[in-house]
Enzyme design. Sequence first.
Site, PDB file in Angstrom:
ATOM      1  N   GLU A   6       0.813  -1.231   0.000  1.00 15.72           N
ATOM      2  CA  GLU A   6       0.000   0.000   0.000  1.00 15.72           C
ATOM      3  C   GLU A   6       0.838   1.270   0.000  1.00 15.72           C
ATOM      4  O   GLU A   6       0.620   2.172   0.801  1.00 15.72           O
ATOM      5  CB  GLU A   6      -0.918   0.017   1.241  1.00 15.72           C
ATOM      6  CG  GLU A   6      -1.859  -1.145   1.291  1.00 15.72           C
ATOM      7  CD  GLU A   6      -2.662  -1.204   2.586  1.00 15.72           C
ATOM      8  OE1 GLU A   6      -3.869  -1.445   2.501  1.00 15.72           O
ATOM      9  OE2 GLU A   6      -2.084  -1.014   3.674  1.00 15.72           O
TER      10      GLU A   6
HETATM   11  C1  TNX Z   1      -4.637  -3.984   4.616  1.00 13.15           C
HETATM   12  S1  TNX Z   1      -2.992  -6.280   3.929  1.00 13.15           S
HETATM   13  C2  TNX Z   1      -3.351  -3.767   5.094  1.00 13.15           C
HETATM   14  C3  TNX Z   1      -3.173  -3.335   6.488  1.00 13.15           C
HETATM   15  C4  TNX Z   1      -4.476  -3.103   7.199  1.00 13.15           C
HETATM   16  C5  TNX Z   1      -5.456  -4.190   6.834  1.00 13.15           C
HETATM   17  C6  TNX Z   1      -6.761  -4.097   7.555  1.00 13.15           C
HETATM   18  C7  TNX Z   1      -1.919  -5.271   3.936  1.00 13.15           C
HETATM   19  C8  TNX Z   1      -0.673  -5.751   3.430  1.00 13.15           C
HETATM   20  N1  TNX Z   1      -2.192  -4.050   4.395  1.00 13.15           N
HETATM   21  O1  TNX Z   1      -2.371  -2.181   6.537  1.00 13.15           O
HETATM   22  O2  TNX Z   1      -4.236  -3.119   8.565  1.00 13.15           O
HETATM   23  O3  TNX Z   1      -5.696  -4.142   5.452  1.00 13.15           O
HETATM   24  O4  TNX Z   1      -7.561  -5.217   7.303  1.00 13.15           O
END
Ligand code: TNX
Length: 490
Positions: A304
Amino acid sequence: MPTLIPQPSQANFHETVFNLLPTAEIVLNTTESEVFNIAALLAAALRPATRFELPIRAGKASQAGDIALMLEGNDPQLGAEGYTLEISPEKATLRAPTAAGLFYATQTLRQLFPIAIDCKDEQPNQTWQIACGQVRDQPNYAWRGMMLDVARHFFGVDALKHLIDLLAYHKINTLHLHLTDDQGWRIMIESWPWLALHGGSTATNGDPGGYYTQADYRAIVAYAQERYITVVPEIDMPGHTNAALASYDELNENGLAPNLYTGIKVGFSSLAIHKAITYQFIEDVVREIAALTPGKYLHIGGDETHSTSETDYITFIERIQEIVTKTGKQMIGWEEIGKTHLKPGTVAQFWWNRKVITQATDQGNSIIMSPANKAYMDIKYHEMTTLGLAWTKSYTEIKDAYEWDPASLIDGLPAESILGIESALWTETIFTQGNLDFMAFPRLCGYAEIGWTPPEKRNWDEYRGRLAKHGQRLQKMGIQFYHSSQIDWE
Ligand code: TNX
């Protein structure tokens, strides 16, 4: 019929019984200290309810009611973690070619005893009988993991030990700790102490923060190792880094540290991709983390990164991959690293995007399966669940968490690229031990079975019945789990 979770690959039991007597001993065919430790953990697990002494000695099982642990290097078919269990009226014999296999055999044995064995206090009127029979068992996947986010909310050493006990009980062998994020930096880095001292000082909602000293962290790793669990540390970068950016001005593109962050947005922070100091910082962190890590993997996050351009992202990850592999470790990153050039041995972790994970397998790299809509334990069970998130646009009831197969979830992935499964508990909304127990259990029991049991032996209708009984064990262990209406709890 005994009920076991995870279900062994082969087991049969009959009417005759083995009776564990107060005079029983645990007898080893070796003087190896690793096997002695396994026996000591078994005795410690059986002692609170039975109050039996269960002395351990090397030699031959001689009296009725003994438990024998035999390290026997002659059954290659059982693999690195397989074992056999033979229960006769006279004795219980656990055999494995490796210490890890013997450890799993002891976990199976624990679950064969009456449910009262899991009580913390003495059960004076109980007899300790188990059905005679044989188990021959080995795991379906080598990677059977759980990730815990200790960054959004901090969980201390005791909470982790409690969790490690439960992972071991379910034959899970990997604990991935998400140690850093926007809301907190949870491990002391001696060369950059403000990361933990300032960056670890708070948490989501402004809740109390915390961090592991290096001694704490070593204690967690050692406790896990004694239970055949490898700790995989994750330092998330270049995004999810506000806590680091807030701790040192020089890590910021504009030279100014932002405030600490206690909200739950993602994707707004980035390390300064073009500053030399950033890479000095990462080398220092990676060196210290590698020195704390006996396992072969270091996780660098990489997810992300919405405030980093694609070109910058690729340059950055490839440079980090050099830094990590130079320490002799293999790098793991979330699926997004599939967009970059991966070295052999680098592992990508699937969570959402099938296209980028396929870019990793197309390069011949292995992957770990953590699909958010199946294996994220912070996703609500149903619309009325007060804790948790629902960004996956679906809920994850016990059946949803159980009824899927890592090998066939994504079309076209080579089966041999899948190392295994890892469930994840993100903790934006999870704060207390009770919250953790409620979101993790009983979904984690299902993930344990997906990791361990071959797909042809997994069946929801049959599993429901086993879980209904297993719930009594969780109860005795004091776990405040979710009593799903999909299960007819006993
Ligand atoms: C996605 S999955 C994220 C996390 C969040 C989560 C909440 C991923 C690699 N990143 O930063 O905490 O969703 O469900």
